[in-house]
Write an enzyme that holds these catalytic residues in place. Structure first.
Site, mmCIF file in Angstrom:
data_model
loop_
_atom_site.group_PDB
_atom_site.id
_atom_site.type_symbol
_atom_site.label_atom_id
_atom_site.label_comp_id
_atom_site.label_asym_id
_atom_site.label_seq_id
_atom_site.Cartn_x
_atom_site.Cartn_y
_atom_site.Cartn_z
ATOM 1 N N ARG A 189 0.989 -1.378 -0.076
ATOM 2 C CA ARG A 189 0.260 -0.008 0.139
ATOM 3 C C ARG A 189 0.890 1.363 0.389
ATOM 4 N NH1 ARG A 189 -3.138 -3.319 3.554
ATOM 5 N NH2 ARG A 189 -4.429 -4.071 2.663
ATOM 6 N N HIS A 225 -0.284 16.503 -25.459
ATOM 7 C CA HIS A 225 0.293 14.805 -25.943
ATOM 8 C C HIS A 225 -1.920 13.649 -26.020
ATOM 9 C CE1 HIS A 225 3.330 16.136 -23.328
ATOM 10 N NE2 HIS A 225 2.930 14.560 -22.588
ATOM 11 N N LYS A 283 3.227 11.340 -11.297
ATOM 12 C CA LYS A 283 2.600 10.761 -12.025
ATOM 13 C C LYS A 283 3.098 9.079 -12.381
ATOM 14 C CE LYS A 283 -0.918 13.134 -14.849
ATOM 15 N NZ LYS A 283 -0.942 13.713 -16.613
ATOM 16 N N HIS A 327 7.933 9.053 -27.360
ATOM 17 C CA HIS A 327 7.305 9.571 -26.480
ATOM 18 C C HIS A 327 7.131 10.736 -26.628
ATOM 19 C CE1 HIS A 327 3.927 11.094 -23.551
ATOM 20 N NE2 HIS A 327 4.896 11.836 -22.705
ATOM 21 N N ARG A 381 -3.318 21.480 -13.859
ATOM 22 C CA ARG A 381 -2.130 20.254 -14.221
ATOM 23 C C ARG A 381 -2.311 19.743 -16.525
ATOM 24 N NH1 ARG A 381 1.384 15.950 -10.558
ATOM 25 N NH2 ARG A 381 2.051 15.531 -12.870
ATOM 26 N N ASN A 387 -0.462 19.011 -20.269
ATOM 27 C CA ASN A 387 -0.540 17.518 -21.752
ATOM 28 C C ASN A 387 -0.799 17.952 -22.582
ATOM 29 O OD1 ASN A 387 -0.314 15.271 -19.957
ATOM 30 N ND2 ASN A 387 -2.541 15.613 -19.218
ATOM 31 N N GLU A 394 9.770 17.702 -25.357
ATOM 32 C CA GLU A 394 8.684 18.487 -23.976
ATOM 33 C C GLU A 394 9.338 19.810 -22.807
ATOM 34 O OE1 GLU A 394 6.169 16.773 -22.326
ATOM 35 O OE2 GLU A 394 6.140 14.833 -22.571
ATOM 36 N N GLU A 443 -4.099 16.504 -10.868
ATOM 37 C CA GLU A 443 -4.935 17.056 -11.771
ATOM 38 C C GLU A 443 -6.494 17.223 -11.937
ATOM 39 O OE1 GLU A 443 -3.121 15.668 -15.489
ATOM 40 O OE2 GLU A 443 -4.644 15.402 -16.338
ATOM 41 N N LYS A 475 7.438 22.918 -13.983
ATOM 42 C CA LYS A 475 6.315 21.565 -14.195
ATOM 43 C C LYS A 475 5.917 22.171 -12.579
ATOM 44 C CE LYS A 475 5.308 17.228 -14.304
ATOM 45 N NZ LYS A 475 5.469 15.650 -14.863
ATOM 46 N N HIS A 481 -0.631 11.040 -27.830
ATOM 47 C CA HIS A 481 -0.950 9.310 -27.152
ATOM 48 C C HIS A 481 -2.204 8.015 -28.520
ATOM 49 C CE1 HIS A 481 -0.583 10.528 -23.008
ATOM 50 N NE2 HIS A 481 0.513 9.665 -23.407
HETATM 51 P P1 NAD Z 1 12.182 5.578 -21.846
HETATM 52 O O1 NAD Z 1 12.958 5.212 -20.228
HETATM 53 O O2 NAD Z 1 12.104 4.224 -22.974
HETATM 54 O O3 NAD Z 1 14.474 5.860 -21.840
HETATM 55 C C1 NAD Z 1 14.659 5.840 -23.612
HETATM 56 C C2 NAD Z 1 15.551 5.098 -24.338
HETATM 57 O O4 NAD Z 1 16.946 5.614 -23.412
HETATM 58 C C3 NAD Z 1 15.541 3.666 -23.575
HETATM 59 O O5 NAD Z 1 16.111 2.699 -24.642
HETATM 60 C C4 NAD Z 1 16.712 3.267 -22.295
HETATM 61 O O6 NAD Z 1 17.385 2.854 -22.148
HETATM 62 C C5 NAD Z 1 17.677 4.248 -22.644
HETATM 63 N N1 NAD Z 1 18.402 5.151 -21.606
HETATM 64 C C6 NAD Z 1 17.791 5.444 -21.157
HETATM 65 N N2 NAD Z 1 18.905 6.523 -20.065
HETATM 66 C C7 NAD Z 1 19.943 6.479 -20.945
HETATM 67 C C8 NAD Z 1 21.572 6.689 -21.029
HETATM 68 N N3 NAD Z 1 21.593 7.807 -20.069
HETATM 69 N N4 NAD Z 1 21.936 6.438 -21.553
HETATM 70 C C9 NAD Z 1 21.613 5.821 -23.369
HETATM 71 N N5 NAD Z 1 20.494 5.655 -23.101
HETATM 72 C C10 NAD Z 1 19.796 5.406 -21.679
HETATM 73 O O7 NAD Z 1 12.141 6.574 -23.002
HETATM 74 P P2 NAD Z 1 11.614 8.095 -21.916
HETATM 75 O O8 NAD Z 1 11.613 8.917 -23.034
HETATM 76 O O9 NAD Z 1 12.812 8.726 -20.754
HETATM 77 O O10 NAD Z 1 10.655 8.301 -21.269
HETATM 78 C C11 NAD Z 1 8.968 8.077 -22.071
HETATM 79 C C12 NAD Z 1 8.085 7.353 -20.660
HETATM 80 O O11 NAD Z 1 7.568 7.931 -19.673
HETATM 81 C C13 NAD Z 1 6.692 6.812 -21.779
HETATM 82 O O12 NAD Z 1 6.217 6.140 -21.178
HETATM 83 C C14 NAD Z 1 5.813 8.507 -21.271
HETATM 84 O O13 NAD Z 1 4.625 7.520 -20.711
HETATM 85 C C15 NAD Z 1 6.443 8.684 -19.626
HETATM 86 N N6 NAD Z 1 5.702 9.878 -19.128
HETATM 87 C C16 NAD Z 1 6.017 10.055 -17.851
HETATM 88 C C17 NAD Z 1 5.481 11.040 -18.263
HETATM 89 C C18 NAD Z 1 4.931 11.202 -16.215
HETATM 90 O O14 NAD Z 1 4.516 12.924 -15.408
HETATM 91 N N7 NAD Z 1 5.096 10.225 -15.063
HETATM 92 C C19 NAD Z 1 5.614 12.204 -18.199
HETATM 93 C C20 NAD Z 1 5.999 11.971 -19.412
HETATM 94 C C21 NAD Z 1 6.158 11.159 -20.048
HETATM 95 N N1 GLY Z 2 3.643 15.062 -17.670
HETATM 96 C C1 GLY Z 2 2.017 15.542 -17.759
HETATM 97 C C2 GLY Z 2 2.505 15.543 -16.181
HETATM 98 O O1 GLY Z 2 2.444 15.156 -15.358
HETATM 99 O O2 GLY Z 2 0.873 15.528 -15.506
#
Ligand code: NAD
Ligand code: GLY
Length: 360
Positions: free
Chosen positions: A118, A245, A140, A262, A238, A242, A182, A234, A224, A249
């Site tokens: 939990r 997005h 998130k 993404h 907030r 997006n 972003e 949100e 942010k 998406h």
């Molecule tokens: P990712 O986590 O897939 O990383 C991108 C690639 O880079 C992967 O292959 C990873 O292994 C590699 N990598 C990571 N760090 C590295 C480094 N220092 N050197 C070499 N390679 C490296 O993608 P991302 O773009 O970081 O994140 C995308 C994800 O984030 C999506 O799932 C999206 O939905 C999510 N997201 C979440 C939020 C939130 O608020 N929680 C906001 C935006 C995006």
């Molecule tokens: N990436 C959108 C949020 O964190 O709300």
């Protein structure tokens, strides 16, 4: 090193930004309350940065888990491997999970921390630009469902975020560009001055200039953090985070997770949002052209992939921002100011999609 705070009362936490922070073990250790820790990473990041984290945590009851890399693995099935590891290694409620990687690892590890017994503590060590400017901040967490992106999740804030800009030197160029999408978003939604700064420095970010990256990360996280502090779950404002997005998406879901990054999908989505904002007569053609040019300079896609209007509209209909059956979109009231609106004529939406090359 620069430090920012996400102000959420007794759940406030710092964001540390700077070059070489992984070599400062006290940053991490100061935020670990109990004696147990599980580091979650993937098979791309582990060979690069796991050893230094392992050394920092060597005095603790330490476990590590290396997951397969890729958005397609941001699933309930892979999430379950984190619970398996926590239970096999007898982690209790005072354990801390450490997410070492990009947004995929951060979102999944965060959700495991939100739900294990939990809720346990977790720490974000983002290693992509996208995760340093966006996903590691704001709490998130979640995983994808085959029918919708990030549809299973929870709000769960980390204890701290450690953004080491040096990790970005190993990031592939395409991933760096995806993160810049972003960064551009913050300029468009709430910080016109930052947008102008980006017009001067976008190539420096692409060249991985450490000083300029640190500044861009600081200004992105500052924007942010303010939005999150005013609307953590949100209920309202907030949603401006997006921009692009909802379109993005739809692209990610239709193309299969992992085919479009993404940030790439968000880039194409932001230009669609700008075009719709122009239809609403909020911004002008020159503003749309400025967004297009900025995205092109950042080596980001500006046109959606081969899709139909029906594909876009049906996937967008299950967006998390849909309220009482009505689609809500984030658009631009002016450059540097976003608004959330459900006052969208379906024909306008179809028109801008078709104008961008989507099949009617
Ligand atoms: P990712 O986590 O897939 O990383 C991108 C690639 O880079 C992967 O292959 C990873 O292994 C590699 N990598 C990571 N760090 C590295 C480094 N220092 N050197 C070499 N390679 C490296 O993608 P991302 O773009 O970081 O994140 C995308 C994800 O984030 C999506 O799932 C999206 O939905 C999510 N997201 C979440 C939020 C939130 O608020 N929680 C906001 C935006 C995006
Ligand atoms: N990436 C959108 C949020 O964190 O709300």
């Amino acid at each position: 090193m620069q430090t920012l705070s996400v102000d959420l009362g007794d759940r406030s936490y710092p964001i540390y930004i700077g070059e070489g922070l992984l070599s400062q073990p006290e940053l991490l250790l100061n935020h670990i309350a109990g004696g147990q820790v599980l580091v979650v990473t993937n098979d791309t990041v582990a060979p690069l940065y796991l050893e230094i984290i392992r050394e920092s945590l060597s005095d603790l009851d330490y476990s590590e888990l290396i997951l397969p890399d890729g958005e397609q693995h941001k699933s309930l099935e892979v999430l379950s491997a984190i619970y398996d590891k926590l239970l096999q290694d007898k982690h209790n409620r005072t354990t801390t999970l450490v997410a070492l990687g990009g947004g995929v690892i951060g979102d999944m590890t965060g959700y495991a921390a939100a739900s294990y017994q939990r809720g346990v503590n977790f720490i974000q060590i983002p290693t992509t630009l996208l995760s340093q400017v966006d996903s590691s901040v704001g709490g998130k967490t979640g995983v994808n469902h085959p029918l919708g992106k990030n549809m299973i999740g929870a709000f769960h804030q980390p204890q701290c975020v450690i953004a080491d800009t040096q990790t970005l030197t190993t990031l592939p160029q395409r991933e760096l560009s995806a993160g810049i999408a972003e960064v551009i978003k913050y300029g468009l939604i709430c910080d016109a001055e930052f947008y102008q700064w980006l017009e001067q420095h976008i190539e420096d970010l692409l060249a991985c200039d450490q000083t300029k990256l640190a500044e861009a990360i600081y200004r992105s996280c500052d924007n942010k953090a303010k939005v999150v502090a005013s609307d953590e779950r949100e209920a309202g404002v907030r949603a401006i985070l997006n921009l692009g997005h909802t379109f993005g998406h739809a692209i990610e879901t239709a193309q299969g997770y992992g085919n479009w990054l993404h940030g790439e999908a968000v880039a194409a989505g932001m230009l669609l949002a700008a075009r719709l904002s122009e239809k609403m007569q909020w911004i002008g053609a020159a503003d749309v052209e400025s967004v297009r040019s900025m995205l092109l300079r950042a080596k980001l896609p500006v046109a959606p992939p081969a899709m139909t209007c029906e594909q876009f509209l049906s996937i967008m209909a299950v967006d998390k921002k849909v309220l009482d059956g009505r689609l809500r979109l984030v658009l631009l009231k002016q450059m540097g100011e976003a608004i959330i609106t459900s006052d969208i004529a379906e024909q306008d939406l179809r028109d801008i999609l078709v104008e961008a090359g989507v099949a009617p």
